[in-house]
Motif scaffolding. Structure first.
Motif, short mmCIF file in Angstrom:
data_model
loop_
_atom_site.label_atom_id
_atom_site.label_comp_id
_atom_site.label_asym_id
_atom_site.label_seq_id
_atom_site.Cartn_x
_atom_site.Cartn_y
_atom_site.Cartn_z
N LEU A 124 0.77 -1.20 -0.25
CA LEU A 124 -0.02 0.11 -0.04
C LEU A 124 0.74 1.17 -0.03
N GLY A 125 1.75 1.27 0.94
CA GLY A 125 2.76 2.35 0.80
C GLY A 125 3.46 2.50 -0.49
N LEU A 126 3.90 1.69 -1.06
CA LEU A 126 4.57 1.69 -2.32
C LEU A 126 3.66 2.37 -3.44
N GLY A 127 2.21 1.77 -3.46
CA GLY A 127 1.47 2.37 -4.45
C GLY A 127 1.32 3.88 -3.94
N VAL A 128 0.95 4.07 -2.80
CA VAL A 128 0.90 5.68 -2.39
C VAL A 128 2.33 6.34 -2.87
N GLY A 129 3.25 5.58 -2.66
CA GLY A 129 4.53 6.38 -2.86
C GLY A 129 4.83 6.61 -4.63
N ALA A 130 4.19 5.73 -5.24
CA ALA A 130 4.74 5.75 -6.68
C ALA A 130 3.79 6.73 -7.25
N ALA A 131 2.70 6.66 -6.62
CA ALA A 131 1.26 7.72 -7.06
C ALA A 131 1.89 9.05 -6.80
N ALA A 132 2.28 9.30 -5.75
CA ALA A 132 2.63 10.62 -5.10
C ALA A 132 4.19 11.00 -6.02
N ALA A 133 5.06 10.17 -6.43
CA ALA A 133 6.31 10.59 -7.03
C ALA A 133 6.08 10.85 -8.13
N ALA A 134 5.10 10.43 -9.00
CA ALA A 134 4.73 10.80 -10.44
C ALA A 134 4.64 12.06 -10.58
N PRO A 135 3.65 12.62 -10.07
CA PRO A 135 3.66 14.06 -10.43
C PRO A 135 4.69 14.94 -10.04
N VAL A 136 5.46 14.44 -8.75
CA VAL A 136 6.61 15.47 -8.31
C VAL A 136 7.67 15.42 -9.48
N LEU A 137 8.13 14.25 -9.90
CA LEU A 137 8.91 14.18 -10.85
C LEU A 137 8.51 14.69 -12.22
N GLY A 138 7.33 14.60 -12.51
CA GLY A 138 6.74 15.32 -13.67
C GLY A 138 6.87 16.76 -13.58
N LEU A 139 6.61 17.34 -12.30
CA LEU A 139 7.03 18.76 -12.11
C LEU A 139 8.23 19.40 -12.30
N LEU A 140 9.20 18.32 -11.64
CA LEU A 140 10.57 18.71 -11.76
C LEU A 140 11.14 18.65 -13.52
N LEU A 141 10.65 17.64 -14.11
CA LEU A 141 10.91 17.58 -15.70
C LEU A 141 10.17 18.82 -16.28
N GLY A 142 8.88 19.03 -15.75
CA GLY A 142 8.20 20.13 -16.54
C GLY A 142 9.17 21.43 -16.23
#
Length: 514
Positions: free
Chosen positions: A131-149
């Motif tokens: 569950l934690g990995l799923g939440v972390g993966a979901a939370a990290a995606a927009p953060v990484l996307g924001l950094l790339l953006g």
């Protein structure tokens, strides 16, 4: 009793513990998710450093730009920045998938496949970690996307800024060229074509790569870095006076060296027109020598603009000082005899063209003289010894005049053909000036009947040509074709001290007047 313990009490205690554990599930899942986000961010930072700084093979997915193929290193914001962004997108996606997948695999191995504790404890804990990995993966995606953006936005803004800077620098350089009277570029002294911007060789002697266009753009804004790492100014106005590069003509049929001063100052083109042996070459030599005499007396400075002009002038000066006669100009297309006159903002690059007289008789030969299109002042060298009336007025009792020194071409024929050619090239002759240099005055010494009453006066010389040499029709044609006509009676000779006849100084000053 054992059955009660096994099937009722133990399950009840297990369920109670699970209920108690559920209180801690959000905390554990959040911590595991935060750990995954932190790991992804840490790995992304390492990836960023590898792509932008280390550039080792594991961080390369797109072949780099090769300076050896392009002759120079690209400016970072003209290709490499976009390439790095694309590599970050590719490697970042791989990093995300690999990191999340590895985390799930570790949990599966540690809590389900080969747990170190009883499965009754490892399975709930493993599910919590899932569950934690799923939440972390979901939370990290927009953060990484924001950094790339943000990275992409920064690249876009800086790329736009770099391109606007390049355009601004080019516009400023263009404005300077227009102010210098060079809207179409510099004149090549060899092929007579306008060169918008010369090609430059790398100044490093061990390299000498030729760069076709060094202006701000793909390969640099203020400095271009050659493949050998030598830095080259991208604009003429960035080249210091002592470090001007010698350019080369960019036209395929030419490619010859240009003057180092080309583009750094206004240009003045002065064509000498006249028949074979009319005295053009000697007059050209005397013009430069007269300017050198003036500079020695405190007048405007003068220096020859290239090695060829320097070598030619050295030989011509010797001919002047011994009062000899130059050889006829070769029929091949001439290279301009170039010099720089003045200093500071008053500097002018002057191109004097001494063309073989035969080219002014044959229309097809004259068409090759493209420099005529750019001239605003013309010099017509008129040899009076080429006119029949000159010899009829010769006093047999006076000093002898060597007839072999006379031009063999009729001045009227040369002038009419030359004017026709210049007109067809699109030059506005009614806006141009014409200096008529009556040559070989020194050969008429002692024959007063052959000279104007006042040789230093334009109108007197004009009347002498009309009345005594019968060139009235020629002079009328000159008046009709040109906006301004001035007559000079010249002697292209120098004394033992190298002082040129005063008639040349007056003539040169008028020709170089703007």
């Amino acid at each position: 009793m054992s059955d009660i313990l096994t099937f009722i009490i133990v399950p009840a205690l297990y369920l109670a513990l699970l209920l108690l554990y559920l209180v801690f599930v959000p905390v554990i899942a959040a911590l595991r998710g935060a750990a995954l986000v932190s790991e992804l961010l840490w790995r992304y930072c390492r990836l960023l450093g590898g792509v932008l700084r280390l550039r080792t093979p594991e961080f390369v997915t797109i072949p780099p730009y090769r300076p050896a193929d392009e002759r120079a290193h690209r400016n970072y914001f003209f290709g490499p920045a976009t390439r790095d962004l694309r590599q970050l997108l590719t490697l970042g996606r791989r990093l995300y998938v690999r990191t999340v997948t590895d985390a799930y695999r570790r949990v599966t191995a540690d809590q389900f496949t080969a747990p170190s504790t009883h499965r009754s404890a490892s399975v709930p804990y493993g599910l919590t970690l899932y569950l934690g990995l799923g939440v972390g993966a979901a939370a990290a995606a927009p953060v990484l996307g924001l950094l790339l953006g943000l990275h992409a936005l920064g690249v876009a803004l800086l790329t736009l800024g770099a391109r606007l800077t390049a355009l601004t620098l080019r516009a400023a350089d263009r404005a300077v060229m227009i102010l210098r009277g060079l809207p179409r570029g510099m004149l090549c002294p060899s092929c007579f074509e306008r060169v918008p911007y010369p090609a430059y060789d790398c100044p490093r002697t061990t390299c000498r790569r030729r760069h076709a266009d060094i202006r701000p753009g793909t390969f640099g804004l203020f400095r271009r870095r050659c493949a050998c790492d030598e830095r080259i100014p991208t604009l003429l106005m960035l080249m210091s006076r002592d470090a001007r590069l010698s350019g080369h003509c960019v036209h395929e049929h030419c490619g010859k060296p240009m003057n180092p001063d080309a583009g750094h100052m206004p240009e003045l083109i002065l064509p000498l027109i006249g028949g074979r042996a009319a005295g053009k070459t000697q007059l050209m030599a005397a013009m430069v020598k007269a300017l050198e005499n003036t500079a020695e007396n405190g007048g405007p400075a003068i220096r020859l603009a290239d090695p060829e002009s320097t070598a030619n002038q050295r030989v011509l000066n010797e001919v002047l000082e011994i009062q000899g006669h130059t050889r006829p100009t070769q029929k091949t297309l001439p290279r301009a005899h170039s010099f720089v006159r003045g200093s500071g903002r008053a500097e002018r690059l002057v191109h004097v063209f001494d063309t073989a007289g035969e080219r002014f008789v044959n229309r097809e030969e004259t068409d090759a003289l493209r420099y005529i299109r750019e001239a605003r002042t013309f010099v017509f060298v008129l040899d009076p010894m080429a006119v029949g009336a000159f010899w009829t007025r010769l006093d047999p009792a006076g000093p002898k005049v060597d007839r072999t020194l006379a031009s063999t071409v009729d001045p009227e024929d040369v002038f009419s053909r030359s004017v026709q050619t210049v007109r067809t090239m699109g030059t506005r002759l009614d806006k141009a000036r014409l200096a008529v240099a009556v040559s070989k005055r020194d050969l008429m010494t002692g024959q007063s009947a052959l000279l104007p009453d006042r040789p230093d006066h334009s109108d007197t010389t004009r009347d002498w040509l009309c009345e005594r040499l019968g060139l009235r029709n020629l002079l009328k044609t000159m008046d009709l074709e040109f906006g301004e006509v001035r007559f000079f009676c010249t002697a292209a000779v120098a004394d033992e001290e190298g002082r040129v006849d005063p008639s040349i100084g007056v003539f040169v000053d008028w020709c170089l007047r703007e």
